[in-house]
Design a protein around this motif. Structure first.
Motif, PDB file in Angstrom:
ATOM      1  N   GLU A 132       0.852  -1.183   0.000  1.00 34.43           N
ATOM      2  CA  GLU A 132       0.000   0.000   0.000  1.00 34.43           C
ATOM      3  C   GLU A 132       0.889   1.235   0.000  1.00 34.43           C
ATOM      4  O   GLU A 132       1.867   1.301   0.747  1.00 34.43           O
ATOM      5  CB  GLU A 132      -0.893   0.004   1.242  1.00 34.43           C
ATOM      6  N   PHE A 133       0.573   2.204  -0.864  1.00 34.98           N
ATOM      7  CA  PHE A 133       1.388   3.413  -0.924  1.00 34.98           C
ATOM      8  C   PHE A 133       1.000   4.366   0.199  1.00 34.98           C
ATOM      9  O   PHE A 133      -0.141   4.798   0.311  1.00 34.98           O
ATOM     10  CB  PHE A 133       1.238   4.121  -2.271  1.00 34.98           C
ATOM     11  N   VAL A 134       1.984   4.681   1.030  1.00 41.42           N
ATOM     12  CA  VAL A 134       1.802   5.656   2.109  1.00 41.42           C
ATOM     13  C   VAL A 134       2.930   6.679   1.971  1.00 41.42           C
ATOM     14  O   VAL A 134       4.103   6.347   2.167  1.00 41.42           O
ATOM     15  CB  VAL A 134       1.866   4.999   3.502  1.00 41.42           C
ATOM     16  N   PRO A 135       2.631   7.934   1.613  1.00 42.42           N
ATOM     17  CA  PRO A 135       3.690   8.930   1.381  1.00 42.42           C
ATOM     18  C   PRO A 135       4.337   9.402   2.676  1.00 42.42           C
ATOM     19  O   PRO A 135       3.740   9.308   3.759  1.00 42.42           O
ATOM     20  CB  PRO A 135       2.942  10.064   0.682  1.00 42.42           C
ATOM     21  N   VAL A 136       5.562   9.915   2.561  1.00 40.85           N
ATOM     22  CA  VAL A 136       6.258  10.499   3.714  1.00 40.85           C
ATOM     23  C   VAL A 136       5.461  11.685   4.244  1.00 40.85           C
ATOM     24  O   VAL A 136       5.262  11.837   5.450  1.00 40.85           O
ATOM     25  CB  VAL A 136       7.692  10.946   3.318  1.00 40.85           C
ATOM     26  N   HIS A 137       5.004  12.535   3.327  1.00 42.74           N
ATOM     27  CA  HIS A 137       4.195  13.704   3.693  1.00 42.74           C
ATOM     28  C   HIS A 137       2.821  13.565   3.046  1.00 42.74           C
ATOM     29  O   HIS A 137       2.720  13.377   1.833  1.00 42.74           O
ATOM     30  CB  HIS A 137       4.868  14.992   3.234  1.00 42.74           C
ATOM     31  N   ALA A 161      14.894   5.339   0.405  1.00 41.17           N
ATOM     32  CA  ALA A 161      13.648   5.367  -0.373  1.00 41.17           C
ATOM     33  C   ALA A 161      12.682   4.330   0.182  1.00 41.17           C
ATOM     34  O   ALA A 161      13.082   3.200   0.484  1.00 41.17           O
ATOM     35  CB  ALA A 161      13.928   5.092  -1.843  1.00 41.17           C
ATOM     36  N   ASN A 162      11.424   4.708   0.295  1.00 35.71           N
ATOM     37  CA  ASN A 162      10.428   3.777   0.830  1.00 35.71           C
ATOM     38  C   ASN A 162       9.952   2.765  -0.208  1.00 35.71           C
ATOM     39  O   ASN A 162       9.576   1.652   0.137  1.00 35.71           O
ATOM     40  CB  ASN A 162       9.241   4.553   1.388  1.00 35.71           C
ATOM     41  N   TYR A 163       9.963   3.162  -1.480  1.00 36.03           N
ATOM     42  CA  TYR A 163       9.501   2.263  -2.546  1.00 36.03           C
ATOM     43  C   TYR A 163      10.478   2.338  -3.715  1.00 36.03           C
ATOM     44  O   TYR A 163      10.915   3.428  -4.107  1.00 36.03           O
ATOM     45  CB  TYR A 163       8.098   2.647  -3.030  1.00 36.03           C
ATOM     46  N   TRP A 164      10.787   1.175  -4.270  1.00 35.18           N
ATOM     47  CA  TRP A 164      11.660   1.088  -5.451  1.00 35.18           C
ATOM     48  C   TRP A 164      10.864   0.491  -6.602  1.00 35.18           C
ATOM     49  O   TRP A 164      10.301  -0.603  -6.478  1.00 35.18           O
ATOM     50  CB  TRP A 164      12.880   0.218  -5.150  1.00 35.18           C
ATOM     51  N   MET A 165      10.805   1.214  -7.714  1.00 37.79           N
ATOM     52  CA  MET A 165      10.070   0.736  -8.895  1.00 37.79           C
ATOM     53  C   MET A 165      11.033   0.585 -10.073  1.00 37.79           C
ATOM     54  O   MET A 165      11.834   1.480 -10.338  1.00 37.79           O
ATOM     55  CB  MET A 165       8.953   1.721  -9.263  1.00 37.79           C
TER      56      MET A 165
END
Length: 408
Positions: free
Chosen positions: A13-18, A249-253
Motif C-alpha cells: 500500500e502506498f503511504v507517502p512520507v508527507h 527510499a520507501n519504494y523502489w520501482m
C-alpha cells in the motif's frame, strides 16, 4: 493504491512520507547521443505514474537528472575536438525534443551532474568522516563491507560477488567490492577541485546527492530500469543511508527490459533504434501507446507488427474523440434527457475499471482495456440526436483518462 516494491519483492500500500505529496526520483539518461527506445520506456512509464498520482490529487515533486559528465561523453568530445559540455548540452536539447514528442511532462527539477559537484564533494567528505569512505592517490572509495545491509535491493551476497572477482596486485582498494566515489583527473578530461585533488565524481554519488537536495533524506519513490538495480541503485542506498542515517527510499520501482523482435537490443545485432529514428515512421504518440500496452514490470517486445497494432489501437481512441467533437459542434439539443442521465451514470463503471487497474501497481494494459470499453460504450450511446451536455460529459471523461496515459 498498491505498488510493487523491488526492495521487498511484493505489492505494498502506498503511504507517502508527507500526506498529499509524492517525492519521486527517476534516473535520467547519460547524454552522449540521441536517446534510444530503451531509454524511452522508463521515461514514459514513470511519467504515467506521476500523471496518475496527480489525477488522484497528489502534489508530485518529480526529479529526473541528466548525467552530463561520463566516459562516453568525454570520448565523443575528444573525437569531435570539442569540450565535453558542448556534447552534453547538445544532447540534452535533443533529448528534450524527443521527450516533448513523447508527451512527457517536464520534471519539477532536471538537475545536471556538473552543476551539483559541490554537494557531491560535501557528501563524500561526510562519508570519509564517518569511516565509510577512504582516499588512495586521489581516488575515494566507499567501504562496501562496512555498510551492513549492502545487497538488500538486489538480494546479492557480498562474499559470493567477491569470489568471482580477480584482484590485481596493484589494486588500491581495501576490498575488491569497494566502489568509486571520486576519481582523479586524467589528461583530456574535465575536472573539478576537491579536497582529494582535481577530478570528477563517480556515477553513483550524483543521484544520492540530487535526490537529497531536491526531495530530502528519505524519498517516497526511486525508479528506473531494472538494469539499474545493481550496482547503481544498490550503491545509492549504501551511500545515502551511511551519510544521512535515514532510510533512503520507501519504494523502489523498476521497469523490465525492452527487446527487439524477441532479441536484446544491441548495436552489434543491428537492432538498435533511437526515438528520433522511430519518429520518422510513426507519431511518437504511437510509441508511447505501445510502451503502455504492457505492464511496466513485464518484458516488452518491439516489432513493426506490434507498432502497427498500437497505431490502430490509438486510432480507435482518437477517432472516437474526433467523432464526439463533431457531434458536440453539431448538437441540436443542449440539456441531457433523463435517459441520457442514466446512460452517463452507467458509464462510470469504465472509470472505476480504469482506476482499479491503475491502483493495482499501475497496470496500464488493463487501464487501456477500460478505455477501449468506454470508447465502445460512447460509440453505441451517441448519435446526431444526442444532447450537447451528454456528449461533452463523455468527451471530458475520455480526456481525463487519456491524459493519465499521456495520450493527446
Amino acid at each position: 493504491m498498491k505498488l510493487y516494491n523491488t526492495l521487498t519483492k511484493q505489492k505494498e500500500e502506498f503511504v507517502p512520507v508527507h500526506e498529499g505529496k509524492v517525492g519521486m526520483y527517476v534516473c535520467g539518461p547519460t547524454v552522449y547521443n540521441y536517446i534510444h527506445i530503451g531509454n524511452a520506456r522508463p521515461m514514459i512509464v514513470f511519467d504515467t505514474v506521476r500523471r496518475y498520482f496527480e489525477y488522484k490529487g497528489y502534489d508530485v515533486n518529480y526529479v529526473s537528472n541528466f548525467t552530463d559528465v561520463d566516459d562516453k561523453i568525454i570520448k565523443k568530445a575528444n573525437e569531435e575536438g570539442v569540450p565535453a559540455s558542448e556534447i552534453s548540452e547538445r544532447f540534452i536539447a535533443e533529448c528534450k525534443k524527443d521527450m516533448e514528442g513523447l508527451n512527457i511532462e517536464p520534471a519539477t527539477h532536471n538537475p545536471k551532474a556538473t552543476e551539483e559537484i559541490d554537494g557531491m564533494i560535501a557528501m563524500i567528505s561526510t562519508l570519509i568522516e564517518k569511516g565509510y569512505a577512504y582516499e588512495k592517490n586521489g581516488t575515494v572509495y566507499f567501504r562496501t563491507r562496512k555498510f551492513k545491509n549492502y545487497g538488500q535491493l538486489s538480494k546479492k551476497n557480498l562474499d559470493d560477488m567477491r569470489a568471482g572477482i580477480r584482484i590485481a596486485v596493484s589494486d588500491e582498494k581495501e576490498d575488491a567490492m569497494d566502489f568509486v566515489l571520486w576519481k582523479p583527473k586524467k589528461e583530456g578530461e574535465p575536472a573539478w577541485v576537491s579536497p582529494w585533488g582535481e577530478g570528477r565524481p563517480g556515477w553513483h554519488i550524483e543521484c544520492s546527492e540530487m535526490s537529497k537536495k531536491y526531495i530530502g533524506d528519505t524519498i517516497d519513490i526511486h525508479a528506473g530500469g531494472e538494469d539499474l538495480v545493481f550496482p547503481h541503485h544498490e550503491n545509492e542506498i549504501a551511500q545515502s543511508e551511511a551519510c544521512n542515517d535515514e532510510k533512503f527510499a520507501n519504494y523502489w520501482m523498476h521497469n523490465a527490459f525492452l527487446n527487439i523482435d524477441n532479441r536484446k537490443m544491441s548495436k552489434s545485432l543491428g537492432n538498435f533504434f533511437t526515438v528520433r529514428e522511430i519518429s520518422e515512421k510513426y507519431d511518437l504518440q504511437v510509441l508511447r501507446f505501445f510502451m503502455l500496452s504492457a505492464h511496466y514490470r513485464s518484458p516488452l517486445n518491439f516489432s513493426a507488427e506490434l507498432m502497427e497494432a498500437a497505431k490502430n489501437g490509438l486510432e480507435r481512441i482518437t477517432t472516437a474523440a474526433e467523432n464526439l467533437k463533431f457531434l458536440i459542434n453539431n448538437a441540436k439539443m443542449e440539456d441531457m434527457s433523463e435517459d441520457e442521465r442514466e446512460k452517463l451514470a452507467g458509464s462510470t463503471v469504465y472509470v472505476e475499471n480504469f482506476e482499479k487497474a491503475m491502483d493495482d501497481d499501475f497496470n496500464t494494459a488493463d487501464a487501456i482495456s477500460a478505455v477501449f470499453e468506454f470508447v465502445k460504450y460512447m460509440n453505441t450511446t451517441t448519435d446526431g440526436a444526442s444532447s450537447k451536455e451528454y456528449l461533452q460529459n463523455l468527451f471530458d471523461c475520455l480526456v481525463r483518462l487519456t491524459d493519465v496515459l499521456g495520450i493527446i
